[in-house]
Design an enzyme around this catalytic site. Structure first.
Site, PDB file in Angstrom:
ATOM      1  CD  GLU A  84      -9.598  -5.946   7.536  1.00  0.00           C
ATOM      2  OE1 GLU A  84     -10.002  -5.952   6.348  1.00  0.00           O
ATOM      3  OE2 GLU A  84      -8.274  -5.550   7.201  1.00  0.00           O
ATOM      4  CB  THR A 108      -2.674 -11.669  -0.877  1.00  0.00           C
ATOM      5  OG1 THR A 108      -3.713 -11.437  -1.205  1.00  0.00           O
ATOM      6  CG2 THR A 108      -1.703 -11.710  -1.911  1.00  0.00           C
ATOM      7  CE  LYS A 126       4.772  -4.975  -5.707  1.00  0.00           C
ATOM      8  NZ  LYS A 126       3.929  -4.467  -7.584  1.00  0.00           N
ATOM      9  CG  HIS A 155       0.137  -3.570   6.122  1.00  0.00           C
ATOM     10  ND1 HIS A 155      -0.449  -4.530   6.595  1.00  0.00           N
ATOM     11  CD2 HIS A 155      -0.964  -3.595   4.835  1.00  0.00           C
ATOM     12  CE1 HIS A 155      -1.659  -5.271   5.967  1.00  0.00           C
ATOM     13  NE2 HIS A 155      -1.649  -4.392   4.799  1.00  0.00           N
ATOM     14  CB  CYS A 211      -4.243  -3.796   7.054  1.00  0.00           C
ATOM     15  SG  CYS A 211      -4.899  -4.799   6.395  1.00  0.00           S
ATOM     16  CG  ASP A 238       6.526 -19.928 -12.893  1.00  0.00           C
ATOM     17  OD1 ASP A 238       6.588 -20.653 -11.960  1.00  0.00           O
ATOM     18  OD2 ASP A 238       6.906 -19.339 -13.678  1.00  0.00           O
ATOM     19  CG  ASN A 293      -2.864  -9.441   4.681  1.00  0.00           C
ATOM     20  OD1 ASN A 293      -2.454  -8.918   5.669  1.00  0.00           O
ATOM     21  ND2 ASN A 293      -3.598  -8.822   3.747  1.00  0.00           N
TER      22      ASN A 293
HETATM   23  P1  HMG Z   1      -2.236 -10.605  -9.597  1.00  0.00           P
HETATM   24  O1  HMG Z   1      -2.841  -9.944 -10.590  1.00  0.00           O
HETATM   25  O2  HMG Z   1      -2.682 -12.069  -9.260  1.00  0.00           O
HETATM   26  O3  HMG Z   1      -0.502 -10.601  -9.769  1.00  0.00           O
HETATM   27  O4  HMG Z   1      -2.405  -9.702  -8.292  1.00  0.00           O
HETATM   28  P2  HMG Z   1       0.392  -9.615 -10.724  1.00  0.00           P
HETATM   29  O5  HMG Z   1      -0.086 -10.225 -12.166  1.00  0.00           O
HETATM   30  O6  HMG Z   1       0.247  -8.236 -10.434  1.00  0.00           O
HETATM   31  O7  HMG Z   1       1.614 -10.279 -10.276  1.00  0.00           O
HETATM   32  C1  HMG Z   1       1.984 -10.285  -9.169  1.00  0.00           C
HETATM   33  C2  HMG Z   1       3.681 -10.085  -9.237  1.00  0.00           C
HETATM   34  O8  HMG Z   1       4.428 -11.193  -9.524  1.00  0.00           O
HETATM   35  C3  HMG Z   1       4.361  -9.151 -10.232  1.00  0.00           C
HETATM   36  O9  HMG Z   1       5.447  -8.561  -9.711  1.00  0.00           O
HETATM   37  C4  HMG Z   1       4.467 -10.000 -11.344  1.00  0.00           C
HETATM   38  O10 HMG Z   1       5.695  -9.344 -12.294  1.00  0.00           O
HETATM   39  C5  HMG Z   1       5.213 -11.274 -10.602  1.00  0.00           C
HETATM   40  P3  HMG Z   1       5.284  -7.130  -9.626  1.00  0.00           P
HETATM   41  O11 HMG Z   1       5.370  -6.336 -10.842  1.00  0.00           O
HETATM   42  O12 HMG Z   1       4.225  -6.526  -8.412  1.00  0.00           O
HETATM   43  O13 HMG Z   1       6.649  -6.658  -8.780  1.00  0.00           O
HETATM   44  N1  HMG Z   1       5.067 -12.509 -11.429  1.00  0.00           N
HETATM   45  C6  HMG Z   1       6.089 -13.385 -11.442  1.00  0.00           C
HETATM   46  N2  HMG Z   1       7.565 -13.367 -10.794  1.00  0.00           N
HETATM   47  C7  HMG Z   1       8.305 -14.240 -10.798  1.00  0.00           C
HETATM   48  N3  HMG Z   1       8.129 -15.403 -11.570  1.00  0.00           N
HETATM   49  C8  HMG Z   1       6.830 -15.460 -12.438  1.00  0.00           C
HETATM   50  C9  HMG Z   1       5.947 -14.236 -12.132  1.00  0.00           C
HETATM   51  N4  HMG Z   1       4.648 -14.176 -12.704  1.00  0.00           N
HETATM   52  C10 HMG Z   1       4.282 -12.942 -12.236  1.00  0.00           C
HETATM   53  N5  HMG Z   1       6.489 -16.561 -13.231  1.00  0.00           N
HETATM   54  C11 HMG Z   1      -2.321  -9.053  -6.005  1.00  0.00           C
HETATM   55  C12 HMG Z   1      -1.580  -9.693  -7.124  1.00  0.00           C
HETATM   56  C13 HMG Z   1      -1.377  -8.804  -4.843  1.00  0.00           C
HETATM   57  C14 HMG Z   1      -2.790  -7.709  -6.535  1.00  0.00           C
HETATM   58  C15 HMG Z   1      -3.553 -10.065  -5.781  1.00  0.00           C
HETATM   59  O14 HMG Z   1      -3.096 -11.152  -5.094  1.00  0.00           O
HETATM   60  C16 HMG Z   1      -4.493  -9.216  -4.959  1.00  0.00           C
HETATM   61  O15 HMG Z   1      -5.482  -8.506  -5.138  1.00  0.00           O
HETATM   62  N6  HMG Z   1      -4.394  -9.350  -3.326  1.00  0.00           N
HETATM   63  C17 HMG Z   1      -5.170  -8.642  -2.318  1.00  0.00           C
HETATM   64  C18 HMG Z   1      -4.980  -7.137  -2.333  1.00  0.00           C
HETATM   65  C19 HMG Z   1      -3.498  -6.728  -1.689  1.00  0.00           C
HETATM   66  O16 HMG Z   1      -2.983  -7.660  -1.101  1.00  0.00           O
HETATM   67  N7  HMG Z   1      -3.276  -5.547  -1.817  1.00  0.00           N
HETATM   68  C20 HMG Z   1      -2.230  -4.957  -1.329  1.00  0.00           C
HETATM   69  C21 HMG Z   1      -1.997  -3.363  -1.107  1.00  0.00           C
HETATM   70  S1  HMG Z   1      -3.730  -3.055  -0.131  1.00  0.00           S
HETATM   71  C22 HMG Z   1      -3.222  -3.356   1.568  1.00  0.00           C
HETATM   72  O17 HMG Z   1      -2.070  -3.759   1.800  1.00  0.00           O
HETATM   73  C23 HMG Z   1      -4.529  -3.743   2.249  1.00  0.00           C
HETATM   74  C24 HMG Z   1      -4.989  -5.019   2.804  1.00  0.00           C
HETATM   75  O18 HMG Z   1      -3.982  -5.668   3.328  1.00  0.00           O
HETATM   76  C25 HMG Z   1      -6.425  -4.962   3.441  1.00  0.00           C
HETATM   77  C26 HMG Z   1      -6.735  -4.131   4.645  1.00  0.00           C
HETATM   78  O19 HMG Z   1      -6.180  -3.085   4.644  1.00  0.00           O
HETATM   79  O20 HMG Z   1      -7.229  -4.549   5.236  1.00  0.00           O
HETATM   80  C27 HMG Z   1      -4.926  -6.069   1.429  1.00  0.00           C
END
Ligand code: HMG
Length: 393
Positions: free
Chosen positions: A79, A152, A242, A233, A111, A29, A275
């Protein structure tokens, strides 16, 4: 002596994919990507752009001849560097024609790298007040096609000139920081793609923010009411909300409204780029100061840096008189609005393209890349860059 951000520039490649299209192609979606994750467009780097060129293009728009002479330290946070040995900043130093009596290093901690760079720059300028330091934050975020992290991804760079008596923001002492050994996100040296435990990474980000914010308040005696805005970040823009939600009830209703409003301004560039890892916090800061007109000199801005693995830091800065006159908002709007949208099929094709890894000579077709600085090819395991404003490397 005030020390901080004197100039700030930004660059992102000329290609992007729309998150609605990506969602449809992945049978998701679209609201999940645009609202749940909070992203609208995802920047895509063609082979002619890498961490070096993105950083060099970001710096090119801000440095002038006096910076070229005064910069004596280049700190390149990344990185997604291009060499295990040679610092990416050495290429940038050449491409920008900086004076030779310069220290140049690459800094890595996911990051967090650029934040380490900012703090190192501050210490350097405290010892050498007439020096300027170029801090580069440049990355291409790649999790892989059809992976949990795909939505992302992104690509881009922020370049910052740090100096005494800065024109944009003076950085305050002290800051609060934290290190914990966590496997939430990492990239083994043999892998093109990041490994990630998405759920854990979100939890660690928030847990770091909670602990560091608490430590910062204890160290400084400051509270939420002392901040005009807090920049985060932003691996995806929902992450900032959040984090802010965890603390916005510590102040008055007016504090909460102000911080929420300013968070919206601080997300605009990030939701259109994705990102950019170590540059994301600074892109968010740039988005805030280039979009929010009611900020004033003397306003305090908080910055929360998080690098998986994990290291985090919270610090603050004070906006300087006339800072608005030193921004390049129009140029950045143009950079984003003149990009070319590609289909999901085209994004997949660009994503899959790689440079030879066996030393074979390979000339890139860079005709379609409007950047001033580009990778033109490789031969004998060496990268060749071209600066259309200057000499070939
Ligand atoms: P996911 O499993 O695809 O998504 O992972 P989800 O099921 O957790 O859903 C995401 C959000 O969308 C949720 O909202 C759902 O409710 C919502 P939340 O509960 O989080 O508020 N949702 C909807 N909303 C509206 N309409 C809908 C709908 N369906 C669902 N129909 C995840 C998401 C970000 C975990 C994934 O993309 C991922 O693993 N990304 C990479 C890791 C990442 O970005 N982590 C962030 C923290 S770590 C960090 O910041 C360091 C980093 O930058 C690296 C570095 O340091 O170098 C990553």
């Amino acid at each position: 002596m005030k020390i901080g951000i004197d100039k700030i520039g930004f660059y992102t490649p000329h290609l992007y994919v729309d998150m609605n299209d990506l969602a449809k192609a992945r049978d998701v979606d679209p609201a999940k990507f645009t609202i749940g994750i909070g992203q609208e467009k995802m920047a895509i780097a063609p082979l002619t752009q890498d961490a070096v060129t993105l950083a060099a293009n970001a710096a090119l728009e801000i440095i002038d001849e006096s910076d070229r002479q005064a910069i004596d330290f280049v700190i390149f946070g990344t990185e997604t560097g291009v060499d295990h040995s040679k610092a990416a900043g050495v290429y940038v130093h050449h491409l920008l024609d900086l004076q030779p009596q310069t220290r140049t290093v690459e800094v890595k901690q996911a990051c967090f790298g650029a934040t380490a760079g900012i703090q190192m720059a501050k210490a350097h300028i405290a010892l050498h007040p007439n020096s300027k330091v170029l801090v580069l934050a440049s990355d291409i975020a790649r999790y892989g096609l059809r992976t949990g992290g795909e939505a992302t991804q992104g690509a881009g760079a922020v370049a910052i000139v740090m100096s005494k008596n800065p024109k944009i923001m003076a950085i305050e002492e002290p800051s609060a920081y934290l290190t914990e050994d966590v496997m939430d996100f990492w990239r083994p040296v043999y892998s093109e793609y990041a490994q990630v435990d998405g759920k854990l990474s979100n939890e660690m980000y928030l847990s770091f923010f909670e602990k560091i914010w608490e430590a910062y308040q204890q160290k400084t005696g400051l509270g939420i009411g002392d901040f005009s805005a807090i920049c985060y970040h932003l691996p995806y823009t929902k992450m900032g909300l959040k984090a802010l939600r965890m603390i916005y009830d510590q102040g008055t209703e007016v504090d909460k409204e102000r911080l929420l409003e300013n968070l919206e301004h601080s997300k605009i560039y990030n939701k259109n780029v994705g990102n950019i890892y170590t540059g994301s916090l600074y892109l968010s800061f740039l988005s805030l100061i280039e979009h929010q007109n009611n900020l004033r000199a003397g306003d305090r801005i908080g910055l929360f840096s998080y690098g998986s693995g994990a290291v985090g830091e919270f610090f603050a800065g004070i906006l300087q008189p006339g800072y608005q006159e030193h921004l390049h908002a129009e140029q950045h709007q143009k950079l984003l609005s003149s990009r070319t949208e590609v289909s999901v099929e085209e994004y997949e094709r660009i994503f899959a393209a790689t440079l030879p890894k066996d030393g074979t000579a390979y000339q890139l077709d860079d005709q379609n890349d409007p950047a001033k600085i580009k990778l033109s090819g490789v031969s004998e395991h060496k990268r060749h860059y071209v600066n259309s404003l200057a000499v070939k490397m």
